[in-house]
Scaffold this active site. Structure first.
Site, PDB file in Angstrom:
ATOM      1  N   CYS A 770      14.933  22.929   2.923  1.00 41.17           N
ATOM      2  CA  CYS A 770      14.874  21.398   2.513  1.00 41.17           C
ATOM      3  C   CYS A 770      14.283  20.489   3.477  1.00 41.17           C
ATOM      4  O   CYS A 770      14.141  19.146   3.317  1.00 41.17           O
ATOM      5  CB  CYS A 770      16.309  20.887   2.095  1.00 41.17           C
ATOM      6  SG  CYS A 770      17.432  20.655   3.251  1.00 41.17           S
ATOM      7  N   CYS A 908      -4.346   3.246   6.548  1.00 38.06           N
ATOM      8  CA  CYS A 908      -3.265   3.801   6.327  1.00 38.06           C
ATOM      9  C   CYS A 908      -2.069   3.316   7.361  1.00 38.06           C
ATOM     10  O   CYS A 908      -2.589   3.608   8.714  1.00 38.06           O
ATOM     11  CB  CYS A 908      -2.792   5.255   6.029  1.00 38.06           C
ATOM     12  SG  CYS A 908      -1.556   6.053   5.824  1.00 38.06           S
TER      13      CYS A 908
END
Length: 1087
Positions: A770, A908
């Site tokens: 995860c 960005c």
């Protein structure tokens, strides 16, 4: 107004819905209270549970106090049943909700101790009978929540009514007094001995003193006659109570009418037994006055015999309880057997078998090792009950040496302060030896002058009678002092006081000193006793020993076919002979018998332990000096030899054969070797190992069985699937991090972190499934790595673990304020100097420690601001670059490790540092994260919280608007490029993603007029950098929509006041936003 039934239905439905829908506890309690207060009898109020029957069957006692105590026990059981029901209606039911175990002590003491408790469980759905309890049927997946809520509500209401009844707060107690008559009499005590029987012929003068506690009594006989009709009506009520009392049949020895007091008279005409008060009231009617009645008198003997068979008396509070009761009704203590009954029923202490402490196998008494686990029997002395009490050597009597007040004949024990009398050397109270007194200093007196006097003839006088007592006491004192001196002399030579005293009695007036007599004559005397025992032992063996040891020699006698007859000579040790001699007080004949008797009892004791060879027992007893424990050790030593060889050998223990045909032996081996908690766990482990195609190892199964007894849970524990390699492993061979719930196998865990340590950054050491935790959070970083260090120490190779520690150390050094990154080669080190010029230890190039620019000779003696100003004015190359060089020099600096990048912030704003992998906004330096620490944040995924002056928001403004903001604050900005600068393409260096790789190259976008030789994107970045460097707030140029959006973004109250116009409203919001929400504290200001 609705009827009581309609009210009950409304209250019931409301409370049931509130109960199974997870309503508030206050609402449920209010519904239960309303249901309990309704004026309805139990038979009409309760539809599911038999409330009236439960109350009748669980109410005991002959008075109100005892009945309330029994109802309190029923209330406690209903409380437990209420918890069972609430667990079933709860959406988060317990893990083992399907079963109710009978061996639960709380269940046995409460629910199982009342009548009707299991019936309520049956209503809940526990209808399947199991060997160890109740359970739901296998086809029922979930309980019927509606039905369980209805039953639980009635259980709660009945418990509430009983509590109010016990506290005398019930609004309608008459419903329960009708079914339990003893609740009516609030002052009744169990004292039936004071009820006096009056016959019809005896004048009753004490009517006022013997009132009935059940019905009102009239004091005068004339009034009694006038109220005959009322008594008849009372009699009808009494008959109705009699019917209930007879049907319940709880107290057949009580009165037929009231059911409370004991029967004192039998009426032969109406065939019923009455107490004295009911008999007087009932037979006071003229129609029944001539009935024939006989008094009931029970003798104490019959009563005691009846109590002994059907009742028992509590040893703590002396309360007489029923034989079915396990706990006392008064003090609630358990029933205990009397000492006399236990003593009468004590079994004989003959040991024929013993139980292994490791595997619980019951072995024969003759075996010293367990037949299954081969572990030794603990060598403890058996509890042998002797046929006669042990004979202890009597302490020598203490002769009175003088008067009681004589200090020479008394001594006080230093331990218990008991006053003893000499010559006793041991305290009579605590059996501790008397301490030896310190020697007194000898006082030398000068010789008295002697005068020569001529001798005169003196006629001897007869001593007076009173002088004879003084003379006798003086003699006794001298003998006592002599004995004390002998004992002291003997203690100095290692002789006990008992030996001194006994030897003095035996030696008498011998000319040999006592201590010498003990050394020379006593051994000869003991040898005579030893020879006497040896010569008399065959006859004794034939008569006594053969009888006492018949049970030990029965097997040998049957094998030989002839009776066994021991004719061996008993050889006693000197210690045994001396002890017997001291016990007998110096009597040699008595000492021989005592020694032989003690020897036979010890041999019998050894035979009871399984050692039937009597000759060998005599031999080891002689070797051990008559000590049974020492003899037992000598007898067990050869039997323990195989066990000693096995535990001291270097060979490993043989594995347990799970396929052995004797399953009981295998279970006992598991119980002994692996220390499983119970026999059932052993059988469970063996059944799991014997399953077909079971890939379990013995150690994995044992570890899982120790943790749980649920077979399905153990199977899930033993069959965990690794999410990386998709292989199945037991739970013990899976690894998991503390930051998440993922589990991977040990091989994948080791491989993932080995690659991460060797080839990746320290911040890539997260969960491989995860990718948790978020290492950008500095609060959790230290705790995570400290836990990870413990796990990696056990699974990584030594060189890989050393590299991990090295990277972890570098990560900690980055946070040091003196840590510097080299501008030329990206090498990091700690610099403690005070000079601006720093030379890198790796590439040997120099740079400035403050502005992090390459060192030039012009920088010497100038501050960083002065040097930058000089470079803008005098360096043609810097001038030719224009604003592109300005943006490069004021590029991106990592707020975590302070590494500088000569890059534009670009489009960005999400930037990841290549040195420390820290993710942040290049405009305001706030971190990017997935787990937000800001309260009430509803954004999910990777995000950051930007201030209003961040490039993230201002890059959307037009350049003209940004220029207006600078002009309003008096800040000068460039609009034209410097001479000699390339004006067609933007030359600002920025980071680009080309083919999956990040490269640094020029922007290359088309420039526009009035943008100082930059493209529009980088010109906006230039203007915003000026706004940030001068700490200008962009809020005054907000439109109304932008102002409202900013207030909602930063949680500023934008409520419009009543009657407030738009201009005043937006002016107040702007002022409130600028006061409550400051500018970004991490935005780079010094440019």
């Amino acid at each position: 107004m609705p009827s009581l039934s309609e009210q009950l239905q409304e209250v019931r439905s409301r409370a049931e819905v509130c109960l199974y829908s997870g309503g508030r506890v206050v609402e449920v309690r209010a519904g239960v209270m309303a249901m309990a207060n309704l004026s309805l009898p139990p038979c009409s109020k309760y539809r599911h549970i038999a409330a009236e029957t439960m109350v009748i069957e669980n109410s005991f006692g002959s008075n109100r106090k005892e009945t309330l105590i029994s109802l309190q026990r029923l209330s406690t059981a209903l409380n437990i049943l209420e918890k069972y029901g609430c667990n079933l209606t709860n959406p988060n039911r317990p893990k083992y909700w399907r079963t109710v175990k009978h061996n639960n002590p709380v269940f046995r003491a409460t629910v199982d101790a009342i009548q009707g408790g299991r019936a309520v469980l049956c209503l809940y759905g526990y209808s399947n009978q199991q060997p160890d309890g109740l359970s739901f049927p296998d086809d029922v997946m979930d309980p019927d929540v509606g039905r369980v809520a209805a039953v639980t509500l009635e259980v709660m209401s009945l418990r509430m009514e009983l509590e109010m009844l016990i506290k005398e707060a019930h609004p309608h107690p008459e419903f329960y007094e009708r079914i339990i008559p003893t609740l009516r009499h609030k002052d009744v005590g169990l004292n039936t001995d004071t009820v006096i029987y009056h016959s019809s012929s005896t004048p009753c003068r004490s009517d006022g003193q013997t009132k009935s506690l059940a019905f009102p009594l009239h004091h005068h006989s004339s009034r009694e006659r006038s109220h005959g009709h009322s008594l008849s009506s009372n009699y009808q009520n009494l008959r109705s109570i009699q019917v209930f009392s007879t049907s319940s049949n709880k107290h057949p020895e009580n009165c037929t009418v009231c059911g409370i007091f004991r029967i004192s008279a039998h009426c032969l005409t109406c065939l019923q037994g009455l107490c004295s008060e009911c008999d007087r009231l009932y037979h006071s009617n003229p129609d029944r006055a001539n009935h024939c009645r006989t008094a009931v008198s029970s003798s104490s003997k019959n009563r005691s015999s009846h109590c002994s068979s059907s009742t028992w008396r509590c040893l703590h509070c002396t309360k007489v309880n029923s034989v079915q009761d396990v706990l006392c009704e008064e003090c609630e203590r358990p029933r205990l057997e009397s000492i006399s009954s236990k003593a009468d029923e004590a079994p004989p202490a003959t040991i024929t078998e013993w139980q292994c402490k490791s595997c619980t196998m019951v072995n024969a008494a003759s075996s010293i090792l367990c037949e299954v686990c081969e572990r030794p029997r603990l060598a403890t002395r058996p509890p042998v009950t002797p046929s006669h009490p042990p004979i202890t050597p009597p302490r020598p009597p203490a002769p009175v040496l003088g008067m009681p007040g004589d200090p020479d004949s008394q001594w006080v024990c230093q331990f218990c302060t008991y006053l003893n009398y000499s010559p006793a050397t041991v305290c009579e109270m605590c059996d501790l030896a008397r301490p030896e007194p310190a020697p007194l200093p000898v006082k030398l007196r000068p010789p008295s002058p002697v005068r020569r006097v001529p001798a005169l003839p003196i006629k001897p006088k007869e001593p007076a009678p009173e002088d004879q007592d003084v003379w006798r006491q003086k003699i006794m004192k001298e003998e006592g002092l002599k004995l004390i001196q002998l004992i002291r002399d003997g203690e100095k030579k290692g002789v006990s006081p008992e030996e001194v005293y006994t030897s003095m009695r035996v030696a008498g007036d011998s000319s040999i000193p006592l201590c010498k007599w003990i050394k020379t004559e006593l051994p000869l005397l003991l040898e005579q006793i030893q020879m006497s025992v040896a010569t008399s032992s065959p006859k004794s063996d034939k008569t006594t020993t053969e009888r006492t040891n018949r049970s030990c020699e029965a097997k040998d006698s049957e094998k030989d076919g002839e009776p066994s007859e021991t004719k061996s000579v008993v050889q006693l040790s000197m210690a045994e002979v001396k002890q017997a001699w001291l016990t007998a007080g110096g009597d040699t004949e008595r000492a021989a018998k005592q020694a032989l008797r003690d020897r036979h009892s010890k041999v019998k004791e050894l035979c009871a332990l399984g050692f039937s060879d009597e000759a060998h027992c005599h031999e080891v007893l002689k070797q051990s000096g008559g000590e049974v424990r020492g003899a037992l050790a000598l007898l067990q030593r050869p039997l323990l030899e195989p066990f000693h060889k096995r535990i001291w050998s270097d060979k490993p223990e043989p594995p347990i054969d799970i396929h052995h045909p004797n399953k009981q032996r295998t279970c006992r081996s598991l119980l002994a070797v692996y220390d499983l908690p119970s026999w059932g766990r052993c059988e469970l482990a063996l059944s799991l190992l014997l399953e077909h195609s079971a890939p379990y190892s013995l150690e994995d199964v044992v570890q899982a069985v120790k943790e749980s007894h649920d077979r399905e849970f153990i199977r899930r524990v033993l069959a965990k699937e690794c999410p990386i390699c998709l292989s199945v492993f037991p739970h013990s061979k899976m690894q998991s991090l503390t930051s998440c719930q993922c589990s991977v196998c040990c091989g994948c865990f080791k491989q993932h972190f080995t690659i991460a340590v060797r080839d990746k950054h320290i911040r890539d050491m997260v969960c491989p499934v995860c990718w948790e935790p978020d290492i950008n959070d500095p609060e959790h970083l230290n705790s995570y790595f400290s836990t990870l260090d413990i796990q990696l120490r056990e699974c990584l190779e030594p060189e890989v673990y050393e590299l991990f520690h090295k990277k972890l150390t570098e990560q900690a050094l980055i946070k040091d304020p003196k840590f510097l990154w080299c501008f030329h080669c990206s090498y990091g080190f700690i610099y403690d100097g005070d000079q601006l010029k720093v030379t890198c230890f790796q590439c040997r190039n120099s740079f400035c420690a403050q502005c992090k620019r390459p060192w030039e000779s012009q920088h010497a003696g100038l501050s960083c601001e002065q040097y930058q100003s000089w470079k803008r004015e005098n360096d043609p190359e810097y001038q030719r670059q224009g604003l592109a060089g300005y943006l490069r020099d004021n590029g991106i600096t990592c707020p975590n490790c302070r590494f500088q990048y000569a890059l534009s912030k670009g489009g960005c704003m999400h930037f990841c540092c290549s040195q420390c992998r820290y993710q942040f906004c290049s405009g305001c330096n706030n971190p990017f994260h997935t787990t937000c620490a800001v309260d009430e944040c509803s954004v999910s995924g990777l995000h950051a919280h930007h201030p209003r002056d961040c490039l993230f928001y201002l890059r959307d403004w037009e350049p003209s608007r940004l220029q207006a903001l600078l002009q309003n604050n008096g800040v000068v900005f460039n609009t034209e490029p410097p001479p000699g600068t390339q004006t067609d393409l933007c030359g600002v260096i920025e980071q680009k993603d080309e083919g999956g790789q990040q490269t640094d190259s020029a922007c290359g976008a088309q420039t526009q007029h009035g943008h100082a030789g930059l493209c529009e994107k980088h010109y906006r970045e230039y203007l915003v950098s000026l706004i940030n460097s001068h700490s200008i707030d962009p809020a005054p140029l907000y439109s109304s929509n932008e102002l409202l959006l900013a207030c909602r973004r930063y949680k500023v109250d934008d409520t419009r006041r009543e009657g407030e116009d738009s201009f005043t409203y937006y002016s107040r919001l702007l002022e409130k936003l600028m006061d409550e929400v400051p500018l970004g504290d991490k935005v780079p200001r010094k440019k």
